[in-house]
Design a protein around this motif. Structure first.
Motif, PDB file in Angstrom:
ATOM      1  N   VAL A  93       0.905   8.823  -7.023  1.00  0.00           N
ATOM      2  CA  VAL A  93       0.520   8.228  -5.726  1.00  0.00           C
ATOM      3  C   VAL A  93       0.538   9.326  -4.655  1.00  0.00           C
ATOM      4  CG1 VAL A  93       1.165   6.570  -3.920  1.00  0.00           C
ATOM      5  CG2 VAL A  93       1.440   5.937  -6.329  1.00  0.00           C
ATOM      6  N   LYS A  94       1.609  10.112  -4.655  1.00  0.00           N
ATOM      7  CA  LYS A  94       1.739  11.185  -3.639  1.00  0.00           C
ATOM      8  C   LYS A  94       0.626  12.215  -3.787  1.00  0.00           C
ATOM      9  CE  LYS A  94       6.726  11.144  -3.020  1.00  0.00           C
ATOM     10  NZ  LYS A  94       7.822  11.644  -3.832  1.00  0.00           N
ATOM     11  N   LEU A 126      -6.470   5.948  -6.922  1.00  0.00           N
ATOM     12  CA  LEU A 126      -5.695   6.050  -5.682  1.00  0.00           C
ATOM     13  C   LEU A 126      -6.259   7.060  -4.694  1.00  0.00           C
ATOM     14  CD1 LEU A 126      -2.113   5.756  -7.158  1.00  0.00           C
ATOM     15  CD2 LEU A 126      -3.189   4.146  -5.581  1.00  0.00           C
ATOM     16  N   ALA A 127      -7.071   7.981  -5.214  1.00  0.00           N
ATOM     17  CA  ALA A 127      -7.663   8.981  -4.315  1.00  0.00           C
ATOM     18  C   ALA A 127      -8.716   8.344  -3.408  1.00  0.00           C
ATOM     19  CB  ALA A 127      -8.271  10.111  -5.131  1.00  0.00           C
ATOM     20  N   LYS A 178      -4.685   8.324 -10.723  1.00  0.00           N
ATOM     21  CA  LYS A 178      -4.963   9.234  -9.612  1.00  0.00           C
ATOM     22  C   LYS A 178      -6.390   9.071  -9.085  1.00  0.00           C
ATOM     23  CE  LYS A 178      -4.611  14.027  -8.213  1.00  0.00           C
ATOM     24  NZ  LYS A 178      -4.309  15.389  -8.604  1.00  0.00           N
ATOM     25  N   SER A 188       0.837  -1.216   0.000  1.00  0.00           N
ATOM     26  CA  SER A 188       0.000   0.000   0.000  1.00  0.00           C
ATOM     27  C   SER A 188       0.861   1.252   0.000  1.00  0.00           C
ATOM     28  CB  SER A 188      -0.910   0.044   1.229  1.00  0.00           C
ATOM     29  OG  SER A 188      -1.686  -1.106   1.291  1.00  0.00           O
ATOM     30  N   PRO A 190     -10.009   5.899  -0.582  1.00  0.00           N
ATOM     31  CA  PRO A 190      -9.393   5.184   0.545  1.00  0.00           C
ATOM     32  C   PRO A 190      -9.590   3.663   0.488  1.00  0.00           C
ATOM     33  CG  PRO A 190     -11.333   6.430   1.269  1.00  0.00           C
ATOM     34  CD  PRO A 190     -11.092   6.787  -0.159  1.00  0.00           C
ATOM     35  N   ARG A 228      -2.784  11.025  -2.660  1.00  0.00           N
ATOM     36  CA  ARG A 228      -2.948  10.784  -1.220  1.00  0.00           C
ATOM     37  C   ARG A 228      -2.651  12.014  -0.369  1.00  0.00           C
ATOM     38  NH1 ARG A 228      -0.107   4.817  -1.025  1.00  0.00           N
ATOM     39  NH2 ARG A 228      -1.913   3.649  -1.764  1.00  0.00           N
ATOM     40  N   ARG A 229      -2.262  13.102  -1.039  1.00  0.00           N
ATOM     41  CA  ARG A 229      -1.956  14.330  -0.283  1.00  0.00           C
ATOM     42  C   ARG A 229      -3.236  14.828   0.381  1.00  0.00           C
ATOM     43  NH1 ARG A 229       1.055  17.632  -4.263  1.00  0.00           N
ATOM     44  NH2 ARG A 229       2.777  16.253  -3.776  1.00  0.00           N
ATOM     45  N   GLY A 284       2.051   1.800  -3.536  1.00  0.00           N
ATOM     46  CA  GLY A 284       0.877   2.330  -4.248  1.00  0.00           C
ATOM     47  C   GLY A 284       0.655   1.832  -5.662  1.00  0.00           C
TER      48      GLY A 284
END
Ligand code: 3PG
Length: 215
Positions: A208-209, A170-171, A167, A9, A173, A212-213, A12
């Protein structure tokens, strides 16, 4: 979550790989993925010798997580364990395979895309399941709908995922990580475009960053 699930996880993205020439390419490919910040690989049994590829990639990159994909029988699970593989992925939900992997103590991510398959995954106490083929099975909308009655699962979608829609997945949860072959296509591997693979991994890690920011 288990340590393995946490590690996957955190990365990612999981490159889904078909390696036709393990001796020639496994080590270089592992290094290219790690250089791009993606120290994980799912090497599929769509090409013979996936277990050899796993062994060679682990030798070249011992800190990497290297698992097997497209696993459809218990003999392949034995071969992956003997090669030092870290996890098993299967395209569908086969209770015999899940039970066998659990008995052997190797993490397994079976493909589930229906409520009935989620029921079965629940019986086996799985935390993370693969959702395959993601886009063709209803994509994120279906994953969200299934998480209503099954909020206990995190999902690893693969199939039709690329830099374009990564994106969005991955956004959510619900998503543990996204799998895909876009950064490890046959063309890139066969022409030894390791720098390009590294670059696609870097771009994925950036997404990924971003996804998840906290907003
Ligand atoms: C898989 O086996 O997980 C998928 O085939 C990967 O799908 P993709 O090639 O569309 O990324």
């Amino acid at each position: 979550m288990t340590e393995m699930n946490k590690r996957i996880s955190a990365i990612g993205v999981v490159p889904v790989i078909k390696l036709n020439h393990p001796e020639r390419d496994a080590a270089a490919l592992g290094k290219a993925l790690c250089a791009g910040g993606v120290p994980v690989a799912e090497i599929t049994f769509r090409a013979a010798g996936a277990d050899t590829a796993i062994r060679l990639m682990k030798e070249a990159c011992p800190d990497m997580l290297v698992g097997a994909g497209t696993v459809t029988n218990t003999a392949q699970i034995d071969a992956v364990i003997a090669a030092g593989g870290d996890f098993i992925v299967s395209p569908g939900f086969d209770p015999e395979l899940v039970a066998y992997a659990q008995e052997k103590g190797v993490p397994i991510y079976p493909g589930c895309t229906t409520a009935s398959e989620y029921h079965q995954a629940l019986k086996f106490g799985l935390e993370v399941i693969k959702f395959f083929p993601a886009e063709q099975s209803g994509g994120l909308a279906k994953i969200k709908a299934l998480s209503g009655p099954f909020p206990m699962f995190k999902v690893m979608p693969t199939g039709g995922i690329s830099l374009k829609n990564l994106k969005e997945y991955l956004a959510s949860p619900i998503i543990a990580a996204c799998g895909g072959s876009y950064m490890v296509t046959a063309e890139l591997i066969d022409s030894n475009k390791w720098d390009e693979i590294t670059e696609l991994c870097r771009k994925s890690v950036e997404i990924v960053k971003e996804a998840r920011r906290p907003s």
